[in-house]
Design a protein around this motif. Structure first.
Motif, PDB file in Angstrom:
ATOM      1  N   ILE A   1       0.845  -1.199   0.000  1.00  0.00           N
ATOM      2  CA  ILE A   1       0.000   0.000   0.000  1.00  0.00           C
ATOM      3  C   ILE A   1       0.881   1.250   0.000  1.00  0.00           C
ATOM      4  CG2 ILE A   1      -1.755   1.305   1.266  1.00  0.00           C
ATOM      5  CD1 ILE A   1      -2.667  -1.411   2.470  1.00  0.00           C
TER       6      ILE A   1
ATOM      7  N   ILE B   1      -2.424   5.008  -6.145  1.00  0.00           N
ATOM      8  CA  ILE B   1      -3.617   5.228  -5.327  1.00  0.00           C
ATOM      9  C   ILE B   1      -3.440   6.544  -4.579  1.00  0.00           C
ATOM     10  CG2 ILE B   1      -4.093   2.745  -5.062  1.00  0.00           C
ATOM     11  CD1 ILE B   1      -3.123   2.971  -2.159  1.00  0.00           C
ATOM     12  N   SER B   2      -4.538   7.129  -4.135  1.00  0.00           N
ATOM     13  CA  SER B   2      -4.465   8.424  -3.460  1.00  0.00           C
ATOM     14  C   SER B   2      -3.914   8.271  -2.045  1.00  0.00           C
ATOM     15  CB  SER B   2      -5.854   9.069  -3.401  1.00  0.00           C
ATOM     16  OG  SER B   2      -6.685   8.366  -2.486  1.00  0.00           O
TER      17      SER B   2
ATOM     18  N   ARG C   1      -5.270   9.512   0.612  1.00  0.00           N
ATOM     19  CA  ARG C   1      -6.413   9.180   1.467  1.00  0.00           C
ATOM     20  C   ARG C   1      -6.695   7.680   1.452  1.00  0.00           C
ATOM     21  NH1 ARG C   1     -12.082  12.238   2.094  1.00  0.00           N
ATOM     22  NH2 ARG C   1     -13.406  10.517   2.690  1.00  0.00           N
ATOM     23  N   GLU C   2      -6.743   7.107   0.271  1.00  0.00           N
ATOM     24  CA  GLU C   2      -7.017   5.664   0.173  1.00  0.00           C
ATOM     25  C   GLU C   2      -5.917   4.851   0.832  1.00  0.00           C
ATOM     26  OE1 GLU C   2      -7.747   2.175  -3.225  1.00  0.00           O
ATOM     27  OE2 GLU C   2      -7.503   4.272  -3.847  1.00  0.00           O
ATOM     28  N   GLY C   3      -4.672   5.242   0.600  1.00  0.00           N
ATOM     29  CA  GLY C   3      -3.554   4.483   1.143  1.00  0.00           C
ATOM     30  C   GLY C   3      -3.484   4.521   2.659  1.00  0.00           C
TER      31      GLY C   3
ATOM     32  N   GLY D   1      -5.887   5.254   4.773  1.00  0.00           N
ATOM     33  CA  GLY D   1      -7.053   4.542   5.305  1.00  0.00           C
ATOM     34  C   GLY D   1      -6.853   3.040   5.288  1.00  0.00           C
ATOM     35  N   LYS D   2      -6.328   2.531   4.187  1.00  0.00           N
ATOM     36  CA  LYS D   2      -6.118   1.082   4.065  1.00  0.00           C
ATOM     37  C   LYS D   2      -5.059   0.582   5.039  1.00  0.00           C
ATOM     38  CE  LYS D   2      -7.549   0.049  -0.682  1.00  0.00           C
ATOM     39  NZ  LYS D   2      -7.082  -0.380  -2.032  1.00  0.00           N
TER      40      LYS D   2
ATOM     41  N   TRP E   1     -11.676  12.072   8.016  1.00  0.00           N
ATOM     42  CA  TRP E   1     -11.080  13.065   7.126  1.00  0.00           C
ATOM     43  C   TRP E   1     -11.761  14.428   7.287  1.00  0.00           C
ATOM     44  CZ3 TRP E   1      -7.109  10.330   5.497  1.00  0.00           C
ATOM     45  CH2 TRP E   1      -7.252   8.943   5.346  1.00  0.00           C
TER      46      TRP E   1
ATOM     47  N   SER F   1     -10.846  17.362   4.180  1.00  0.00           N
ATOM     48  CA  SER F   1     -10.833  16.824   2.826  1.00  0.00           C
ATOM     49  C   SER F   1     -10.676  17.928   1.776  1.00  0.00           C
ATOM     50  CB  SER F   1     -12.125  16.047   2.566  1.00  0.00           C
ATOM     51  OG  SER F   1     -12.198  14.915   3.409  1.00  0.00           O
TER      52      SER F   1
ATOM     53  N   ASP G   1      -7.821  13.734  -3.913  1.00  0.00           N
ATOM     54  CA  ASP G   1      -8.203  12.827  -2.822  1.00  0.00           C
ATOM     55  C   ASP G   1      -7.083  12.760  -1.776  1.00  0.00           C
ATOM     56  OD1 ASP G   1     -10.107  11.187  -1.605  1.00  0.00           O
ATOM     57  OD2 ASP G   1      -9.312   9.357  -2.507  1.00  0.00           O
TER      58      ASP G   1
ATOM     59  N   GLY H   1      -6.909  13.362   1.458  1.00  0.00           N
ATOM     60  CA  GLY H   1      -7.092  13.011   2.865  1.00  0.00           C
ATOM     61  C   GLY H   1      -7.116  14.294   3.662  1.00  0.00           C
TER      62      GLY H   1
END
Length: 220
Positions: free
Chosen positions: A35, A44-45, A47-49, A51-52, A133, A136, A144, A146
């Motif tokens: 990730i 990937i953004s 925020r996505e990273g 969060g994951k 977030w 944002s 994106d 975060g």
């Protein structure tokens, strides 16, 4: 000269190392490294990273993670002196961080004055850590992020202030693009050179004090 305002990163800037990476290295949930690489290569953004990565950690580790973060954090030399200098000159310092409230706040609470801290939130009500977030992206940003540093800068900007961004990493790239001056190290310094963004390199906050004296015309 317009009134200076400082937007300073936290992980890898105020602290010598990135606290999220340190936490992931220490607690080692399976899959986090892939990730991280996806965030760094921008597939990937942020925020996505983020969060994951935190969703891989069970909530029962909260106190252990906080204890580790406080013990592991090394504050970059000169940070308190930098805050004192900025305060004496009437320059507000905002901490804008892609990090998380539950470890930033206990690490930074002994330092000041800081105008405000903007970072991501956390929720421990489920089985794994959930990231919130509150900062944002606004309508002008579609990355994106975060914790969107350019959006925060736009919200706080007052009458054409001289915007100074201090940072080191991928989370500071978009903020650097709208700064009048960037104080950069590591990945951010390399990207500023590549993209021809005006910047000065730094290693300690004593370097940042000297840069402020030069750039804001204050010599004392």
């Amino acid at each position: 000269m317009s009134r200076p305002v400082i937007f300073c990163d936290f992980d890898g800037t105020v602290t010598e190392k990135d606290n999220i990476i340190a936490i992931m290295n220490e607690f080692g949930p399976e899959g986090w490294d892939e990730i991280k690489e996806a965030v760094l290569d921008r597939s990937i953004s942020i925020r996505e990273g983020v969060g994951k990565m935190f969703s891989l950690l069970p909530v029962h580790l909260k106190d252990e993670i906080i204890e580790f973060a406080i013990k592991n954090a090394r504050i970059r030399p000169g940070f308190q002196e930098f805050l004192d200098y900025a305060s004496d000159e009437g320059i507000p310092v905002y901490i804008v961080s892609g990090g998380i409230d539950f470890f930033i706040e206990p690490i930074i609470q002994q330092f000041g004055p800081i105008a405000e801290i903007y970072c991501n939130g956390s929720d421990f009500s489920g089985k794994t850590i959930s990231i919130e977030w509150p900062n944002s992206c606004d309508e002008h940003c579609s990355n994106d992020c975060g914790c969107c540093k350019p959006s925060i800068m736009r919200k706080l900007e007052q009458g054409g202030a001289f915007k100074i961004v201090i940072g080191d990493s991928v989370t500071d790239l978009e903020a650097a693009k709208q700064a009048d001056l960037v104080l950069a190290r590591d990945y951010l310094k390399d990207k500023c050179e590549e993209w021809q963004i005006r910047h000065l390199p730094f290693e300690t906050f004593f370097d940042c004090i000297e840069a402020l004296k030069t750039e804001t015309g204050v010599k004392r």
